[in-house]
Write a protein that holds these residues in place. Structure first.
Motif, PDB file in Angstrom:
ATOM      1  N   LEU A   1      -6.625   1.981   2.627  1.00  0.00           N
ATOM      2  CA  LEU A   1      -8.479   1.334   2.004  1.00  0.00           C
ATOM      3  C   LEU A   1      -8.046   1.410   0.134  1.00  0.00           C
ATOM      4  O   LEU A   1      -8.419   0.073  -0.507  1.00  0.00           O
ATOM      5  CB  LEU A   1      -9.263   2.572   1.792  1.00  0.00           C
ATOM      6  N   HIS A   2      -7.066   2.283  -0.501  1.00  0.00           N
ATOM      7  CA  HIS A   2      -7.178   2.058  -1.567  1.00  0.00           C
ATOM      8  C   HIS A   2      -6.155   0.540  -1.754  1.00  0.00           C
ATOM      9  O   HIS A   2      -6.910  -0.048  -2.872  1.00  0.00           O
ATOM     10  CB  HIS A   2      -6.221   2.806  -2.172  1.00  0.00           C
ATOM     11  N   THR A   3      -4.682   0.216  -1.186  1.00  0.00           N
ATOM     12  CA  THR A   3      -4.824  -0.813  -1.423  1.00  0.00           C
ATOM     13  C   THR A   3      -6.094  -2.031  -1.326  1.00  0.00           C
ATOM     14  O   THR A   3      -5.647  -3.180  -2.059  1.00  0.00           O
ATOM     15  CB  THR A   3      -3.240  -1.164  -0.291  1.00  0.00           C
ATOM     16  N   ALA A   4      -6.216  -2.100  -0.284  1.00  0.00           N
ATOM     17  CA  ALA A   4      -7.517  -3.174   0.190  1.00  0.00           C
ATOM     18  C   ALA A   4      -8.017  -3.292  -0.953  1.00  0.00           C
ATOM     19  O   ALA A   4      -8.488  -5.143  -1.032  1.00  0.00           O
ATOM     20  CB  ALA A   4      -8.388  -2.587   1.740  1.00  0.00           C
TER      21      ALA A   4
ATOM     22  N   GLY B   1       1.409  -9.143   2.583  1.00  0.00           N
ATOM     23  CA  GLY B   1       2.710  -8.383   1.936  1.00  0.00           C
ATOM     24  C   GLY B   1       2.539  -7.041   1.135  1.00  0.00           C
ATOM     25  O   GLY B   1       3.609  -6.559   0.866  1.00  0.00           O
ATOM     26  N   MET B   2       1.399  -6.601   0.993  1.00  0.00           N
ATOM     27  CA  MET B   2       0.900  -5.658   0.040  1.00  0.00           C
ATOM     28  C   MET B   2       1.265  -4.126   1.300  1.00  0.00           C
ATOM     29  O   MET B   2       0.651  -2.879   0.347  1.00  0.00           O
ATOM     30  CB  MET B   2      -0.331  -6.293  -0.359  1.00  0.00           C
ATOM     31  N   PHE B   3       0.933  -4.105   1.545  1.00  0.00           N
ATOM     32  CA  PHE B   3       0.937  -3.261   2.881  1.00  0.00           C
ATOM     33  C   PHE B   3       2.147  -2.504   3.356  1.00  0.00           C
ATOM     34  O   PHE B   3       3.028  -4.051   3.340  1.00  0.00           O
ATOM     35  CB  PHE B   3      -0.369  -3.722   3.846  1.00  0.00           C
ATOM     36  N   ASP B   4       2.559  -1.634   3.121  1.00  0.00           N
ATOM     37  CA  ASP B   4       3.817  -0.884   3.546  1.00  0.00           C
ATOM     38  C   ASP B   4       3.750  -0.567   5.195  1.00  0.00           C
ATOM     39  O   ASP B   4       2.750  -1.649   5.661  1.00  0.00           O
ATOM     40  CB  ASP B   4       4.083  -0.424   2.751  1.00  0.00           C
ATOM     41  N   GLU B   5       4.583  -0.864   5.960  1.00  0.00           N
ATOM     42  CA  GLU B   5       4.830  -0.623   7.369  1.00  0.00           C
ATOM     43  C   GLU B   5       4.297   0.214   8.353  1.00  0.00           C
ATOM     44  O   GLU B   5       3.988  -0.204   9.202  1.00  0.00           O
ATOM     45  CB  GLU B   5       5.984  -0.420   8.136  1.00  0.00           C
ATOM     46  N   ALA B   6       3.450   1.577   7.360  1.00  0.00           N
ATOM     47  CA  ALA B   6       2.717   2.291   8.398  1.00  0.00           C
ATOM     48  C   ALA B   6       1.332   1.826   8.465  1.00  0.00           C
ATOM     49  O   ALA B   6       0.925   2.191   9.889  1.00  0.00           O
ATOM     50  CB  ALA B   6       2.343   3.261   6.737  1.00  0.00           C
TER      51      ALA B   6
ATOM     52  N   MET C   1     -14.139  -6.432  -1.462  1.00  0.00           N
ATOM     53  CA  MET C   1     -14.823  -5.043  -1.186  1.00  0.00           C
ATOM     54  C   MET C   1     -14.446  -4.472  -2.426  1.00  0.00           C
ATOM     55  O   MET C   1     -13.780  -4.457  -3.387  1.00  0.00           O
ATOM     56  CB  MET C   1     -13.674  -4.073  -0.235  1.00  0.00           C
ATOM     57  N   SER C   2     -16.013  -3.063  -2.377  1.00  0.00           N
ATOM     58  CA  SER C   2     -15.743  -2.332  -3.693  1.00  0.00           C
ATOM     59  C   SER C   2     -16.331  -1.384  -3.504  1.00  0.00           C
ATOM     60  O   SER C   2     -16.975  -0.900  -2.035  1.00  0.00           O
ATOM     61  CB  SER C   2     -17.274  -3.549  -3.973  1.00  0.00           C
ATOM     62  N   VAL C   3     -15.961   0.421  -3.921  1.00  0.00           N
ATOM     63  CA  VAL C   3     -17.242   0.871  -4.154  1.00  0.00           C
ATOM     64  C   VAL C   3     -18.228   0.509  -3.654  1.00  0.00           C
ATOM     65  O   VAL C   3     -18.859   1.975  -2.874  1.00  0.00           O
ATOM     66  CB  VAL C   3     -16.982   2.333  -4.579  1.00  0.00           C
TER      67      VAL C   3
END
Lengths: 343, 604
Positions: free
Chosen positions: B22-25, B257-262, B601-603
């Motif tokens: 969520l934080h990365t998005a 590309g911003m997200f890791d493999e998990a 997307m925002s809080v």
């Protein structure tokens, strides 16, 4: 000769245009508390300037009344800035307050209630008075009073009226003599500063005041003190205009107060006198004066007349507001308060 | 045109990586996320996470404490510690008892001046003032007039010190003995004294002591609250935590590309019921005009972006109506400078319109109202006697007005063609074929124009105006307009016969057809204003020039003021009139709008 410029006249008329109107009075008398009245004045009327910075929710009745009177004097002072160096004539309005303060001081000497005197002291007028107002508040005996007023026009009368004991002091008589001195001085000043038709008109404006005060005195002395004709003659100010000496004499010799009122109803002021029974004589007198001055401000272009009329009309407005504030404070019915308003 | 292509995607991870996802998005600012509840209503598999955001309540309590202490909370430094719910509850409870002393003193009615005055007696130490045994200390405010009276009464029973004063009130500290307390209060009340309670404790000292810890817990709660709010985007499917949303095709690879493999990212097809969001992307010249489009309505994802067409036609019409080389240059320079400095889109539009005003100003030979300067240039360039086109020459008036109508006809035909294209693209065939802005409308309008041209003697193709041809191009389109609603009904699977019967339908459709035919005439006539404003602009500048001749020595002043006045007045009127043409005569023919905004997307 005009002591006030055309600008003064225009400004005074503009200020009169912003007066409290009938709809405002109707809204005000429906208010439930002094704070509501203060809030209305602050947000809906031209009193917003004087009310700025005032905590209207906690304001005390007396403080609000004091503010309104203070504002009235400030407006008067502001108008005089448009006049010339001889505008000092208009400080005649201070005279009433001077006599009022001296009388309050005399009561204080007898009864020792200094707080009553000090709390009602018009400190904003102190600068214009012919004696030191704050020194007056510190007086504790008659000698000290004489010392304070030594250089004022009232000294001689107070000296002559010095009693052996304060309990013997003739308050009514002394007040009348002080008032007479004040009016004599005023008429003398008018004669020295004005001439011709203008002098007559200004004099007649003050004569109306003197006459109405005389009628109030006659009425009250008859109604509440059952005073003799001679006693009444001693206390009235002998200036005659619309009411001839004979007419005033007739009132003085009337059987009772109601007859005085009856004669007033038959006079040239009959159109201004209320038919309502039990109406205060002060109300009747003020209503007459208000009507005359309203006519003057509407039709006159002379700055002196306009200014004097405006001061009478705006002072009546302040009196109306004070009546509303007191009426609401003491839970008087709105229609009863409305009957006390002069508009 | 320039509506960005969107891809519906799903991000999937396990519980331990959910907050990271969520934080990365959130930080990417590329995702327009769909809320979990909205997805459930669209039958997407999974359940929303049911969470209570207890942090919100804690934040309110913390803000209440901050108000009591007279401070504002600041989370900018972030939180140095982690807290469990129990930790936070325990702290709030502790602070509740620590700050109870503030609740007992009525501070609600204090004005900022009262607070400032109280601050001035702080050095005396509030608790010391309360602990005096034989002296009673009072603090409060008095009307300024009362202060003068106080000096007369002072020696009676008390001493006082004015702490602060403004034009209405004085704040005073009054000391009296127990024996004189009643008398003092009687005096003060008669002078309209308003008591202000001296606080039992020093708030500022408390504020300094607790500020750091309050801010830390506040920052932690804010973070916790944000996370909980973001959980509203998550759909839980067994052990998978899914986040759905739209990303522009052009951003997709960068986003992945911003997200890791998990975290796995899949593109999702077949979710046609979920409305795709619209994000406009235009070049430098067209971008400010998006403001006008959005003011009308955001285009639907399936529509075309009308911004480039609006930008070109707006600038063109503005330029014609406001044709002046000098004034256009000022609009161009001023508009672009203001746009650069403030980012104001309207200034950008003004700057771009200035370019067209310059072009038409050059063609009309007008420079700040002067129509002589460019004469030699026109003579050399266009080989003309005086100017290429003299707007104030009465012989040119009809040409100007007919030209304006011609522009209107051309723009109407383009709008109808665009509408046919869009409606076919959206699958609204009936509207594309039978509508007043469909093929029927285009044929009808074009034929009428040919007819008018023949009447004016500008073309002569006899076969085109034979009765059978005339009937085909006039009557058939009108029948199409008449039956358009029924064809639409058939397209939506309804019967051809109207429910309320043919009688009612015919009456209604007759007036509609009448209105359609009439609107072709009125809408075309509406473009007459273009010619009108050319004349009006030239006329106003003529007045300025005449005034300059009249005033002699002061003519430079008249020149400057006159030009500024005409620029302001004409600029405003022409700007509004052009926008009116765009909205009423053009948008109404091809643009519907109602698109869904691409919201990052925002809080909140």
């Amino acid at each position: 000769m005009s002591f006030a410029s055309g600008a003064l006249s225009a400004k005074a008329k503009a200020m009169y245009g912003r007066r409290i109107k009938h709809a405002d009075y109707q809204a005000l008398i429906q208010k439930k508390s002094v704070a509501d009245v203060a809030s209305y004045l602050k947000h809906e009327t031209y009193y917003s300037d004087i009310m700025a910075g005032i905590n209207e929710a906690n304001i005390h009745r007396g403080q609000l009344e004091m503010l309104l009177r203070y504002d009235w004097f400030n407006r008067f002072s502001a108008l005089l800035r448009y006049g010339n160096e001889k505008s000092h004539f208009y400080h005649y309005i201070i005279g009433h307050n001077e006599i009022e303060q001296i009388m309050a001081c005399l009561h204080m000497i007898e009864h020792g209630d200094k707080l009553e005197l000090v709390s009602k002291m018009p400190v904003h007028l102190a600068h214009y008075m012919s004696f030191d107002l704050f020194a007056l508040a510190k007086v504790s005996d008659y000698e000290q009073l004489l010392e304070v007023v030594r250089h004022s026009p009232y000294y001689q009368i107070l000296l002559e009226s010095k009693p052996r004991y304060m309990s013997d002091f003739d308050y009514v008589g002394v007040e009348s003599r002080l008032t007479k001195i004040y009016y004599d001085d005023l008429i003398k000043t008018i004669h020295s500063l004005f001439n011709g038709e203008k002098r007559d008109k200004i004099e007649s404006m003050f004569t109306v005041l003197i006459e109405l005060n005389n009628i109030i005195k006659i009425y009250r002395l008859k109604k509440y003190y059952n005073a003799s004709a001679d006693k009444i003659r001693e206390v009235i100010t002998p200036h005659y205009g619309s009411f001839s000496k004979e007419m005033i004499n007739k009132m003085i010799e009337a059987d009772d107060a109601d007859e005085v009122l009856e004669q007033l109803r038959k006079s040239r002021y009959k159109n201004y006198v209320s038919d309502q029974p039990f109406m205060y004589i002060e109300y009747q007198a003020k209503a007459i004066n208000y009507a005359i001055n309203r006519q003057t401000i509407n039709f006159s272009t002379d700055p002196d007349f306009v200014l004097m009329s405006y001061m009478v009309l705006s002072e009546t407005e302040v009196d109306n507001l004070v009546n509303i504030i007191e009426g609401i404070r003491y839970h008087i019915a709105p229609d009863k308060i409305a009957s006390l308003l002069i508009e | 045109m320039a509506i960005q292509k969107m891809q519906f995607i799903r991000l999937t991870t396990d519980k331990s990586h959910m907050d990271e996802m969520l934080h990365t998005a959130l930080e990417s600012k590329l995702l327009s996320a769909e809320s979990a509840t909205a997805l459930v209503s669209q039958h997407v598999k999974g359940d929303p996470i049911q969470e209570v955001n207890y942090f919100e309540e804690d934040i309110n309590v913390l803000q209440g404490y901050a108000n009591l202490l007279g401070i504002s909370l600041d989370a900018s430094a972030g939180c140095a510690h982690e807290y469990t719910k129990e930790d936070i509850d325990a702290k709030l409870k502790q602070w509740e008892s620590d700050f109870a002393c503030f609740n007992n003193s009525a501070r609600g009615n204090l004005s900022p001046e009262d607070e400032a005055a109280l601050d001035l007696i702080r050095p005396l130490n509030y608790s010391d003032l309360h602990s005096l045994r034989y002296i009673d200390i009072r603090f409060g405010r008095l009307p300024v007039e009362s202060i003068k009276k106080l000096s007369v009464l002072e020696q009676e029973a008390f001493i006082y010190e004015v702490v602060m004063q403004n034009e209405r009130y004085a704040w005073v500290l009054i000391a009296t003995s127990d024996g004189y307390y009643r008398k003092t209060m009687e005096i003060l009340q008669s002078l309209f004294f308003e008591n202000i309670d001296i606080p039992l404790v020093d708030r500022k000292a408390y504020a300094e002591k607790y500020r750091g810890e309050l801010n830390d817990v506040y920052a932690y709660c804010l973070l916790g609250s944000s996370k909980t709010k973001l959980h509203a985007y998550i759909l839980k499917d067994d052990e998978d935590y899914n986040l759905y949303g739209f990303v522009a095709n052009s951003d997709l690879e960068r986003f992945k590309g911003m997200f890791d493999e998990a975290i796995t990212i899949e593109t999702m097809d077949g979710y046609d019921t979920i409305k795709k969001p619209t994000r406009l992307k235009n070049s430098w010249f067209f971008r400010p005009f998006e403001m006008f489009v959005k003011m009308y309505s955001l285009p639907d994802y399936t529509e075309i972006d009308p911004t480039p067409f609006l930008a070109i036609t707006y600038c063109l019409l503005f330029g014609i109506m406001f044709g002046d080389l000098g004034q256009g240059a000022l609009l161009f320079i001023g508009g672009l400078l203001l746009e650069k400095k403030t980012g104001n889109q309207l200034a950008g539009i003004v700057g771009r319109c200035g370019i067209f005003a310059m072009i038409f100003g050059f063609l009309f030979g007008s420079v700040f109202g002067n129509e002589e300067i460019l004469v030699p240039v026109h003579q050399a360039l266009f080989n003309v006697e005086h100017l290429l086109f003299e707007t104030m020459n009465s012989a040119n008036t009809m040409t100007l007005l007919i030209g304006a109508i011609a522009i209107g006809v051309l723009l109407t035909l383009i709008c109808q063609s665009m509408n046919i294209f869009i409606k076919f693209k959206q699958g609204h065939k009936a509207e594309a074929i039978y509508g007043q802005n469909g093929i029927a409308g285009l044929v009808f309008f074009a034929y009428v124009i040919f007819f008018v041209l023949k009447f004016m003697g500008m073309i002569n193709v006899p076969v085109l105006f034979d009765m059978p041809v005339c009937l085909i191009f006039i009557i058939i389109p009108i029948i199409c307009f008449f039956l358009k609603e029924r064809f639409e009904a058939v397209e939506h699977g309804e019967k051809f016969t109207p429910k309320a019967g043919w009688g009612n339908y015919a009456l209604e459709a007759f007036f509609e057809c009448f209105e359609v035919v009439l609107s072709f005439i009125t809408n075309t006539m509406s473009y007459l204003r273009v010619g009108g404003f050319v004349l009006s602009h030239a006329g106003m500048m003529l007045v300025v020039m005449t005034l300059m001749d009249m005033v002699g020595g002061a003519s430079p002043l008249v020149f400057v003021i006159g030009n500024l006045f005409v620029m302001a007045l004409e600029g405003l009127i022409v700007g509004i009139q052009t926008l009116r043409l765009e909205y009423y005569e053009m948008f109404s023919r091809y643009f519907v709008g109602g698109g869904k905004q691409f919201t990052v997307m925002s809080v909140d």
